[in-house]
Each structure stands twice: as C-alpha cells, then as structure tokens.
Design a protein around this motif. Sequence first.
Motif, short mmCIF file in Angstrom:
data_model
loop_
_atom_site.label_atom_id
_atom_site.label_comp_id
_atom_site.label_asym_id
_atom_site.label_seq_id
_atom_site.Cartn_x
_atom_site.Cartn_y
_atom_site.Cartn_z
N GLU A 1 6.54 14.81 13.64
CA GLU A 1 7.75 14.05 13.41
C GLU A 1 7.49 12.85 12.51
O GLU A 1 6.48 12.17 12.64
CB GLU A 1 8.33 13.55 14.74
CG GLU A 1 9.02 14.63 15.52
CD GLU A 1 9.80 14.06 16.69
OE1 GLU A 1 10.32 12.93 16.57
OE2 GLU A 1 9.88 14.73 17.70
N LYS A 2 8.42 12.65 11.59
CA LYS A 2 8.32 11.54 10.66
C LYS A 2 8.67 10.25 11.40
O LYS A 2 9.64 10.22 12.15
CB LYS A 2 9.31 11.79 9.52
CG LYS A 2 9.10 10.98 8.30
CD LYS A 2 10.06 11.43 7.22
CE LYS A 2 9.78 10.75 5.92
NZ LYS A 2 10.73 11.17 4.90
N PRO A 3 7.89 9.19 11.21
CA PRO A 3 8.22 7.94 11.91
C PRO A 3 9.54 7.38 11.40
O PRO A 3 9.86 7.48 10.22
CB PRO A 3 7.05 7.02 11.57
CG PRO A 3 6.37 7.62 10.40
CD PRO A 3 6.68 9.07 10.41
N PRO B 1 0.83 -1.20 0.00
CA PRO B 1 0.00 0.00 0.00
C PRO B 1 0.87 1.26 0.00
O PRO B 1 1.98 1.27 0.52
CB PRO B 1 -0.80 -0.12 1.29
CG PRO B 1 -0.01 -1.04 2.16
CD PRO B 1 0.72 -1.96 1.23
N LEU B 2 0.35 2.32 -0.60
CA LEU B 2 1.06 3.59 -0.63
C LEU B 2 1.04 4.22 0.75
O LEU B 2 0.03 4.14 1.47
CB LEU B 2 0.39 4.54 -1.63
CG LEU B 2 0.44 4.11 -3.09
CD1 LEU B 2 -0.36 5.09 -3.94
CD2 LEU B 2 1.87 4.06 -3.57
N THR B 3 2.14 4.85 1.11
CA THR B 3 2.19 5.50 2.42
C THR B 3 1.71 6.93 2.28
O THR B 3 2.01 7.61 1.30
CB THR B 3 3.63 5.49 2.98
OG1 THR B 3 4.48 6.13 2.04
CG2 THR B 3 4.11 4.07 3.23
N ILE B 4 1.00 7.37 3.27
CA ILE B 4 0.47 8.74 3.29
C ILE B 4 1.58 9.64 3.83
O ILE B 4 2.19 9.33 4.85
CB ILE B 4 -0.78 8.83 4.17
CG1 ILE B 4 -1.86 7.90 3.62
CG2 ILE B 4 -1.26 10.25 4.29
CD1 ILE B 4 -3.05 7.75 4.52
#
Length: 179
Positions: free
Chosen positions: A43-45, A33-36
């Motif tokens: 903060e970016k995971p 699946p595409l990541t949102i």
Amino acid sequence: MNGIRIVRNLPLQWRSFSRCAILRQEVAQAATPLTIPVPEGVEKPVSPKIEKIVSEITNLNLLEVSELSKVLKTRLNLPDAPVMPMGGFVAAAPAAQDEEEATPKAVKTSFTVKLTKFDDKQKVALIKEVKNLLEGFNLVQAKKFVESVPTVVKADISKDEAEKLKEALTKVGAIVEIE
C-alpha cells in the motif's frame, strides 16, 4: 561619528543577512530528497492531510454525510448519479417484462429428466435399464438410484436425448417427467 556610522551600516548588514537566510531556506526546500517508489503489492503511504480528511469523514453521521455530499455536488458541479438498488437492475424489471411480451419467448435448450414413480413389478427391469443408460453405474448403485425416487436421471440435456431417455424408461414401467 564612528558610532553613527556603525548604526547606519547595521541595518544594511541585517538586510544582507536576512537575504542569505532566505536563500538558504529556498535551497533547502528545492533540494528535497527524491522519494523511492513503492513496490507493487504494498500500500502506498497516504499524506497526513488526506489521512486527516478521511478520519474526519469517517466520524460523520449519515445526515452529515448526506449534507457533505450535497455541498460537494454543488461546488464541483457534479450531476446526480442514479441510485442503484442492491439487486442490480431490479428496478428495470417491469419494463423488461413488457419487452418480453412483445418478443417471442426464448426456446428452452436444456432439459432435465426426472424419475417420479415406477411399477414395483418391473423394478428389476428398471434397475437394469438405469444401469445401461447411466454411465458408471453398477447394479448396486442403480438399485439405490431407483429406490430414491423421485430423483433426477439426467440434467442439462437436449430435447431429443431427453425424449429418448423418457421413452426407454417408460418401456420398463417408470413414470418420467421432462422439465
């Protein structure tokens, strides 16, 4: 004979079955699946792999960190970065002093007028002069100002203005310094 034929065909069926299983896995991997995208300000995971490396590095002591740094520099062909002292360019101060001696010193552009002493006989005249020279002062404020000697009359003013202020205050019995 039928039994032998079944045994011979069985491996071919298994081969085709395993090919189907491999194809299903490849299709499943390709259809991730595409990541949102993460909204701004959040903060970016971090990937689990990076998180593991960070946690391992933070558990190192100073000697191990130094050794890790040396190994990374050699493997990645990184040059040694100059070490900056805590104060910034403090190490360059002796060289700067030599340059200052060679060049003329900068001209001071802002001066401070400081009232150090005054003649008690001319206190009233000095209070009136301070009231007139300093904007926003009434007689009570000017009196408190004069009685709090030594004090700064004006700061960050031009040399001409400082000289005029000194001259006006010395006429009424004040001892003034220009810094």
